[in-house]
Design a protein around this motif. Structure first.
Motif, mmCIF file in Angstrom:
data_model
loop_
_atom_site.group_PDB
_atom_site.id
_atom_site.type_symbol
_atom_site.label_atom_id
_atom_site.label_comp_id
_atom_site.label_asym_id
_atom_site.label_seq_id
_atom_site.Cartn_x
_atom_site.Cartn_y
_atom_site.Cartn_z
ATOM 1 N N GLN A 127 -11.689 3.087 -1.558
ATOM 2 C CA GLN A 127 -11.351 1.962 -0.701
ATOM 3 C C GLN A 127 -10.966 0.726 -1.511
ATOM 4 O OE1 GLN A 127 -11.712 1.989 2.904
ATOM 5 N NE2 GLN A 127 -10.725 -0.010 2.944
ATOM 6 N N ALA A 128 -11.734 0.389 -2.540
ATOM 7 C CA ALA A 128 -11.471 -0.832 -3.309
ATOM 8 C C ALA A 128 -10.116 -0.767 -4.016
ATOM 9 C CB ALA A 128 -12.592 -1.064 -4.321
ATOM 10 N N THR A 129 -9.816 0.378 -4.605
ATOM 11 C CA THR A 129 -8.531 0.541 -5.291
ATOM 12 C C THR A 129 -7.366 0.442 -4.316
ATOM 13 O OG1 THR A 129 -9.578 1.994 -6.908
ATOM 14 C CG2 THR A 129 -7.187 2.076 -6.752
ATOM 15 N N LEU A 130 -7.501 1.075 -3.166
ATOM 16 C CA LEU A 130 -6.431 1.043 -2.177
ATOM 17 C C LEU A 130 -6.231 -0.370 -1.622
ATOM 18 C CD1 LEU A 130 -7.240 4.388 -0.341
ATOM 19 C CD2 LEU A 130 -5.310 3.951 -1.881
ATOM 20 N N GLN A 131 -7.304 -1.115 -1.466
ATOM 21 C CA GLN A 131 -7.174 -2.504 -1.028
ATOM 22 C C GLN A 131 -6.400 -3.303 -2.072
ATOM 23 O OE1 GLN A 131 -7.845 -3.915 1.757
ATOM 24 N NE2 GLN A 131 -9.397 -2.706 2.816
ATOM 25 N N GLN A 132 -6.677 -3.051 -3.342
ATOM 26 C CA GLN A 132 -5.980 -3.740 -4.422
ATOM 27 C C GLN A 132 -4.480 -3.432 -4.394
ATOM 28 O OE1 GLN A 132 -7.493 -2.692 -8.270
ATOM 29 N NE2 GLN A 132 -6.183 -4.134 -9.366
ATOM 30 N N MET A 133 -4.138 -2.208 -4.020
ATOM 31 C CA MET A 133 -2.736 -1.802 -3.908
ATOM 32 C C MET A 133 -2.125 -2.192 -2.570
ATOM 33 S SD MET A 133 -3.107 2.051 -5.512
ATOM 34 C CE MET A 133 -1.357 2.457 -5.372
ATOM 35 N N GLN A 134 -2.922 -2.863 -1.713
ATOM 36 C CA GLN A 134 -2.491 -3.233 -0.363
ATOM 37 C C GLN A 134 -2.121 -1.999 0.458
ATOM 38 O OE1 GLN A 134 0.559 -6.251 -0.753
ATOM 39 N NE2 GLN A 134 -0.800 -7.657 -1.825
ATOM 40 N N MET A 135 -2.870 -0.920 0.225
ATOM 41 C CA MET A 135 -2.666 0.333 0.944
ATOM 42 C C MET A 135 -4.010 0.911 1.387
ATOM 43 S SD MET A 135 0.369 1.664 1.493
ATOM 44 C CE MET A 135 2.047 1.115 1.136
ATOM 45 N N PRO A 136 -4.802 0.192 2.185
ATOM 46 C CA PRO A 136 -6.064 0.767 2.661
ATOM 47 C C PRO A 136 -5.796 2.024 3.480
ATOM 48 C CG PRO A 136 -5.503 -1.188 3.915
ATOM 49 C CD PRO A 136 -4.539 -1.135 2.771
ATOM 50 N N PRO A 137 -6.800 2.888 3.652
ATOM 51 C CA PRO A 137 -6.565 4.173 4.324
ATOM 52 C C PRO A 137 -5.913 4.061 5.688
ATOM 53 C CG PRO A 137 -8.715 4.173 3.269
ATOM 54 C CD PRO A 137 -8.172 2.775 3.131
ATOM 55 N N GLN A 138 -6.298 3.048 6.474
ATOM 56 C CA GLN A 138 -5.717 2.924 7.819
ATOM 57 C C GLN A 138 -4.230 2.584 7.754
ATOM 58 O OE1 GLN A 138 -8.145 1.103 6.517
ATOM 59 N NE2 GLN A 138 -8.020 -1.074 7.104
ATOM 60 N N VAL A 139 -3.803 1.883 6.709
ATOM 61 C CA VAL A 139 -2.377 1.601 6.525
ATOM 62 C C VAL A 139 -1.677 2.835 5.959
ATOM 63 C CG1 VAL A 139 -0.695 0.220 5.246
ATOM 64 C CG2 VAL A 139 -2.711 -0.877 6.258
ATOM 65 N N LEU A 140 -2.301 3.464 4.981
ATOM 66 C CA LEU A 140 -1.702 4.636 4.337
ATOM 67 C C LEU A 140 -1.424 5.747 5.346
ATOM 68 C CD1 LEU A 140 -0.849 5.492 1.504
ATOM 69 C CD2 LEU A 140 -3.161 6.377 1.141
ATOM 70 N N SER A 141 -2.281 5.876 6.341
ATOM 71 C CA SER A 141 -2.106 6.947 7.329
ATOM 72 C C SER A 141 -0.915 6.726 8.244
ATOM 73 C CB SER A 141 -3.380 7.112 8.163
ATOM 74 O OG SER A 141 -3.623 5.946 8.934
ATOM 75 N N MET A 142 -0.247 5.568 8.108
ATOM 76 C CA MET A 142 0.954 5.292 8.899
ATOM 77 C C MET A 142 2.221 5.837 8.218
ATOM 78 S SD MET A 142 -0.004 1.331 9.818
ATOM 79 C CE MET A 142 1.642 0.967 10.452
ATOM 80 N N PHE A 143 2.052 6.428 7.020
ATOM 81 C CA PHE A 143 3.197 6.904 6.254
ATOM 82 C C PHE A 143 3.280 8.430 6.292
ATOM 83 C CE2 PHE A 143 2.508 2.678 4.684
ATOM 84 C CZ PHE A 143 3.774 2.209 4.385
ATOM 85 N N GLU A 144 4.434 8.937 5.891
ATOM 86 C CA GLU A 144 4.629 10.378 5.851
ATOM 87 C C GLU A 144 3.759 11.002 4.759
ATOM 88 O OE1 GLU A 144 8.780 11.286 5.574
ATOM 89 O OE2 GLU A 144 9.289 10.101 7.339
ATOM 90 N N PRO A 145 3.410 12.280 4.925
ATOM 91 C CA PRO A 145 2.461 12.910 3.987
ATOM 92 C C PRO A 145 2.900 12.875 2.526
ATOM 93 C CG PRO A 145 2.668 14.240 5.966
ATOM 94 C CD PRO A 145 3.698 13.155 6.085
ATOM 95 N N TRP A 146 4.212 12.980 2.229
ATOM 96 C CA TRP A 146 4.633 12.980 0.824
ATOM 97 C C TRP A 146 4.272 11.667 0.140
ATOM 98 C CZ3 TRP A 146 7.893 9.185 -0.805
ATOM 99 C CH2 TRP A 146 8.783 8.602 0.113
ATOM 100 N N PHE A 147 4.398 10.557 0.864
ATOM 101 C CA PHE A 147 4.069 9.252 0.298
ATOM 102 C C PHE A 147 2.568 9.136 0.072
ATOM 103 C CE2 PHE A 147 3.120 4.738 0.530
ATOM 104 C CZ PHE A 147 4.142 4.131 -0.181
ATOM 105 N N VAL A 148 1.799 9.633 1.010
ATOM 106 C CA VAL A 148 0.340 9.614 0.866
ATOM 107 C C VAL A 148 -0.086 10.464 -0.324
ATOM 108 C CG1 VAL A 148 -1.846 10.134 2.018
ATOM 109 C CG2 VAL A 148 0.090 9.252 3.351
ATOM 110 N N ALA A 149 0.532 11.629 -0.475
ATOM 111 C CA ALA A 149 0.190 12.513 -1.594
ATOM 112 C C ALA A 149 0.485 11.867 -2.934
ATOM 113 C CB ALA A 149 0.952 13.832 -1.466
ATOM 114 N N VAL A 150 1.623 11.198 -3.042
ATOM 115 C CA VAL A 150 1.966 10.525 -4.293
ATOM 116 C C VAL A 150 0.975 9.407 -4.576
ATOM 117 C CG1 VAL A 150 3.704 9.116 -5.456
ATOM 118 C CG2 VAL A 150 4.391 11.152 -4.220
ATOM 119 N N THR A 151 0.593 8.656 -3.553
ATOM 120 C CA THR A 151 -0.392 7.586 -3.733
ATOM 121 C C THR A 151 -1.712 8.146 -4.256
ATOM 122 O OG1 THR A 151 0.625 6.356 -1.900
ATOM 123 C CG2 THR A 151 -1.577 5.675 -2.593
ATOM 124 N N ILE A 152 -2.175 9.241 -3.668
ATOM 125 C CA ILE A 152 -3.409 9.878 -4.136
ATOM 126 C C ILE A 152 -3.292 10.247 -5.611
ATOM 127 C CG2 ILE A 152 -4.856 11.949 -3.910
ATOM 128 C CD1 ILE A 152 -4.079 11.893 -0.880
#
Length: 319
Positions: A127-152
């Motif tokens: 959670q902390a890292t994703l907040q730093q990237m301005q991509m918290p999980p609730q925001v990340l889930s609004m994107f297509e799976p390929w983008f989420v996979a690359v972020t992970i």
């Protein structure tokens, strides 16, 4: 796993502009990395082909004398993307625009129950890292799976101390700028994004499932690939990575590797066939150079003289 590693090369700067390296550097290995470096020549000039690792550690520098000599010999440098495209804020913006859902669905609707549960657990743990990237999980889930996979994948690699700012591409972009050497790109941003955004639904689900599985396994797989790159193990990288991807994801492999390599070869041939004796250094992801589908063998098939430049290989009795 190979699918994930290959795609990271396309989008690393888009996702890591605001991310920091989150883990201490690994112990410094002995000696410089053994380069994946080839010299392709015709009667009057040469192109050096250097296989890049797109995220590296401070301990991966300095590079070998072979690589330094190739840079000194080259009058110009070429990359997958030009430095202007690679470092433009538009790269990240275009990536986000391509990946943002417009179908009214959510990530949870794309995934099976087990994969969604893994994503939720991973998001909570990071959670902390994703907040730093301005991509918290609730925001990340609004994107297509390929983008989420690359972020992970990017988050996991930075936790292991690998940094895109230290990647081989960025290193030579900085060196070219300092030396006043002209640079260019083999493709445009839109072409790279199209490779990712053209993945079908099954491939995207596989991609995110494997990214989450690898996150569970920790650093072992990334360390194995990075170590192979440091050893200059062209055969090992080809047989354990590229062939696996070709067998498991033939359509995507063709789009990511074969079609892009085929598009690059005429542009590299122009560097060789132009009048004069100016040489060039081409820095691209290592997998693009390897095996029967690689740029090295494609240029050899056109009749150019090709040799691997590797003093350490000769000293160790390897080719």
């Amino acid at each position: 796993m190979l699918l994930r590693r290959s795609l990271k090369a396309l989008v690393v700067t888009a996702l890591l502009g605001s991310a920091s390296v989150l883990a201490a550097d690994a112990p410094k290995p002995a000696g410089a990395p053994v380069p994946l470096l080839w010299k392709v020549s015709d009667k009057d000039n040469a192109v050096y082909l250097l296989g890049s690792f797109h995220l590296l550690r401070p301990s991966d520098y300095p590079l070998s004398r072979d690589v330094a000599a190739a840079f000194d010999d080259a009058e110009r440098l070429m990359f997958e993307l030009s430095p202007e495209d690679m470092r433009s804020p538009a790269l990240g913006q275009l990536m986000v625009q391509a990946a943002l859902r417009t179908d009214g669905k959510t990530l949870q609707q794309d995934l099976d129950e087990a994969t969604w549960a893994k994503f939720e657990a991973w998001g909570t743990a990071n959670q902390a890292t994703l907040q730093q990237m301005q991509m918290p999980p609730q925001v990340l889930s609004m994107f297509e799976p390929w983008f989420v996979a690359v972020t992970i994948s990017i988050v996991e690699m930075t936790k292991q101390g690998l940094d895109p700012k230290l990647g081989l591409d960025n290193h030579f972009m900085d060196k070219a700028l300092a030396a006043g050497k002209p640079t260019g790109g083999l493709e445009r941003v839109q072409e790279q994004i199209a490779v990712l955004d053209g993945m079908d639904a099954t491939e995207q689900r596989q991609f995110i499932a494997e990214a989450l599985d690898d996150a569970d396994k920790g650093a072992a797989e990334t360390r194995r690939v990075h170590d192979a790159w440091r050893r200059g193990d062209a055969e090992g990288l080809w047989t354990t990575m590229a062939l696996d991807m070709r067998d498991r994801y033939p359509r995507l492999y063709r789009r990511i590797n074969v079609e892009r390599n085929d598009a690059w070869v005429p542009k590299i041939r122009q560097l060789l066939d132009q009048p004069g004796d100016d040489d060039a250094l081409v820095v691209v992801g290592a997998l693009h150079l390897l095996g029967e589908d690689g740029v090295v063998e494609k240029l050899r098939a056109h009749g150019y003289t090709v040799e691997r430049v590797c003093s350490a290989c000769k000293a160790g009795g390897r080719r």
